[in-house]
Design an enzyme around this catalytic site. Structure first.
Site, PDB file in Angstrom:
ATOM      1  N   LYS A  66       0.833  -1.210   0.000  1.00  0.00           N
ATOM      2  CA  LYS A  66       0.000   0.000   0.000  1.00  0.00           C
ATOM      3  C   LYS A  66       0.866   1.258   0.000  1.00  0.00           C
ATOM      4  O   LYS A  66       2.061   1.190   0.297  1.00  0.00           O
ATOM      5  CB  LYS A  66      -0.905  -0.036   1.232  1.00  0.00           C
ATOM      6  N   TYR A  97      15.315  30.118   7.551  1.00  0.00           N
ATOM      7  CA  TYR A  97      14.130  30.816   8.062  1.00  0.00           C
ATOM      8  C   TYR A  97      14.190  30.989   9.572  1.00  0.00           C
ATOM      9  O   TYR A  97      14.568  30.069  10.302  1.00  0.00           O
ATOM     10  CB  TYR A  97      12.857  30.025   7.734  1.00  0.00           C
TER      11      TYR A  97
HETATM   12  C1  LIG Z   1      -0.131  -2.260   6.678  1.00  0.00           C
HETATM   13  C2  LIG Z   1      -0.670  -3.550   7.039  1.00  0.00           C
HETATM   14  C3  LIG Z   1       0.167  -4.664   7.128  1.00  0.00           C
HETATM   15  C4  LIG Z   1       1.674  -4.573   7.056  1.00  0.00           C
HETATM   16  O1  LIG Z   1       2.162  -4.115   8.278  1.00  0.00           O
HETATM   17  P1  LIG Z   1       3.729  -3.871   8.544  1.00  0.00           P
HETATM   18  O2  LIG Z   1       3.794  -3.487   9.970  1.00  0.00           O
HETATM   19  O3  LIG Z   1       4.137  -2.772   7.624  1.00  0.00           O
HETATM   20  O4  LIG Z   1       4.436  -5.129   8.231  1.00  0.00           O
HETATM   21  C5  LIG Z   1      -0.429  -5.896   7.364  1.00  0.00           C
HETATM   22  N1  LIG Z   1      -1.773  -6.007   7.516  1.00  0.00           N
HETATM   23  C6  LIG Z   1      -2.582  -4.948   7.461  1.00  0.00           C
HETATM   24  C7  LIG Z   1      -4.048  -5.136   7.654  1.00  0.00           C
HETATM   25  C8  LIG Z   1      -2.068  -3.694   7.232  1.00  0.00           C
HETATM   26  O5  LIG Z   1      -2.890  -2.631   7.215  1.00  0.00           O
END
Ligand SMILES: *Cc1c(COP(=O)(O)O)cnc(C)c1O
Length: 387
Positions: free
Chosen positions: A62, A278
């Site tokens: 994602k 800044y």
């Molecule tokens: C993002 C996510 C993962 C992966 O988690 P990590 O901590 O990045 O390994 C797994 N399952 C779900 C439902 C997630 O939202």
């Protein structure tokens, strides 16, 4: 250096491959992504999970593969053997489907009939989702796939305890739906002693027993390191694939995946008492040489880390000074006369980790990764092992 086109994978962008240990001349901020490290990380997670009794290992890709670049990471993961992919949104899944026509792809939050024709599997998060998907199956006159998400403590998505009991008492609600997996998500897997971990596995085993024969999916990256009680048919690591440390407080078992490098665009000498940036938050207490990089908070270098970052040049650490601005940031290079316009500084590498940067910004490595800017050139590199 050679350039290979991934048009064959349905990808329009060209990817530049660079050989081992090569530090190329770069003219703009560049994010180097080590394909071998991604592959090695997936293989390590897969073998850990299997060694503990688990079955397959998938990948959470994602948010553009956690900011690393979906078009770079996904083909590497598929090539090394990963077959199960999770995206957060439908749009991400559609992009991924073009990259990986053969993969099993699931969307964590989003349900629309359009998924079925693209062979994308929705995660059903509520009785309402189940009802919509069942109705869709009925109207389409076919069996449709889904993942069932049961909440065991996160309280964001997934069937809550009451909904779950209702479903258990009325299995016909799932008619027309074939469950690829039943899943839950851990609240605090990176804290091995957290009580939630045990609570959640206990609840999950009950859920598992309610759907005998249905495959299960439990661990995220950190969950894989929690041992045999946390194994399932499908692990869903994300962070660790991209080099994040799934075992905070211990040595990172994963290989570093990204290197963020930027050329110095200008160098100047300032006198004692002169300020930099800044609001003049940094004032020279000695004659100082300042080097400016063309990279800033618009590129994901969080402003909250101002004055607390370091960069590396030929193995030497250099301190960032003053406010990080939108497109620029400044370094004290007084003791490094070899640094001039065009010198390459690493802002992230195998020694300045995403956790190092996260600490400076008082955030998590996840936020550092997913903040990685869209303006960087992203270059897929083979076998980078440090500058
Ligand atoms: C993002 C996510 C993962 C992966 O988690 P990590 O901590 O990045 O390994 C797994 N399952 C779900 C439902 C997630 O939202």
């Amino acid at each position: 250096m050679f350039v290979r086109s991934w048009i064959g994978l349905g990808l329009a962008r060209e990817i530049v491959f660079l050989p081992l240990q090569h530090d190329p001349m770069i003219s703009a901020p560049t994010l180097f992504v080590d394909s071998d490290a991604i592959a090695a990380n997936w293989l390590l997670l897969d073998s850990w999970h299997r060694a503990a009794g688990g079955r397959a290992c998938g990948a959470a890709v994602k948010a553009d593969a956690y900011g690393v670049g979906l078009n770079l990471a996904a083909p590497v993961l598929f090539e090394v053997g990963c077959r199960h992919f999770f995206t957060a949104t439908i749009d991400e899944a559609i992009v991924l489907r073009k990259l990986l026509p053969e993969a099993w792809i699931s969307v964590l939050n989003g349900l629309t009939p359009a998924l079925a024709e693209k062979n994308i599997v929705p995660v059903l998060n509520s009785l309402g989702d189940i009802e919509r998907w069942r109705r869709f199956a009925y109207e389409a006159e076919e069996q449709v796939s889904a993942v069932l998400h049961v909440d065991t403590g996160m309280a964001r998505l997934g069937l809550d305890a009451r909904e779950f009991l209702h479903l258990a008492a009325h299995p016909e609600l799932l008619s027309g739906i074939s469950l690829d997996f039943v899943m839950t998500h851990l609240v605090a897997a990176e804290v091995p002693q957290a009580a939630q971990n045990t609570d959640q596995t206990v609840r999950f085993r009950t859920i598992e027993a309610t759907f005998p024969g249905t495959r299960t999916s439990l661990a995220n990256s950190a969950g894989i390191f929690l041992g045999a009680r946390f194994v399932s048919d499908l692990a869903r690591p994300g962070y660790a694939l991209y080099g994040g440390n799934p075992t905070p407080g211990h040595k990172n078992p994963m290989r570093s995946v990204i290197r963020l490098a930027a050329p110095v665009i200008q160098v100047r000498d300032i006198p004692v008492g002169a300020s930099v940036g800044y609001n003049a938050t940094w004032v020279a207490t000695r004659k100082t040489r300042v080097a400016t990089l063309g990279i800033g908070y618009a590129d994901g270098i969080l402003r909250a880390a101002s004055g607390r970052l370091v960069a590396r040049h030929r193995g030497v650490r250099i301190k960032q000074i003053g406010r990080i601005s939108m497109d620029l940031m400044t370094f004290d290079v007084t003791e490094h006369p070899d640094i001039g316009p065009g010198s390459i500084l690493n802002l992230l590498d195998d020694t300045i980790t995403i956790e190092t940067m996260a600490k400076a910004a008082e955030t998590s490595g996840y936020e550092i990764l997913t903040s990685l800017g869209k303006r960087y050139r992203r270059v897929l590199e083979h076998g980078y092992r440090g500058a």
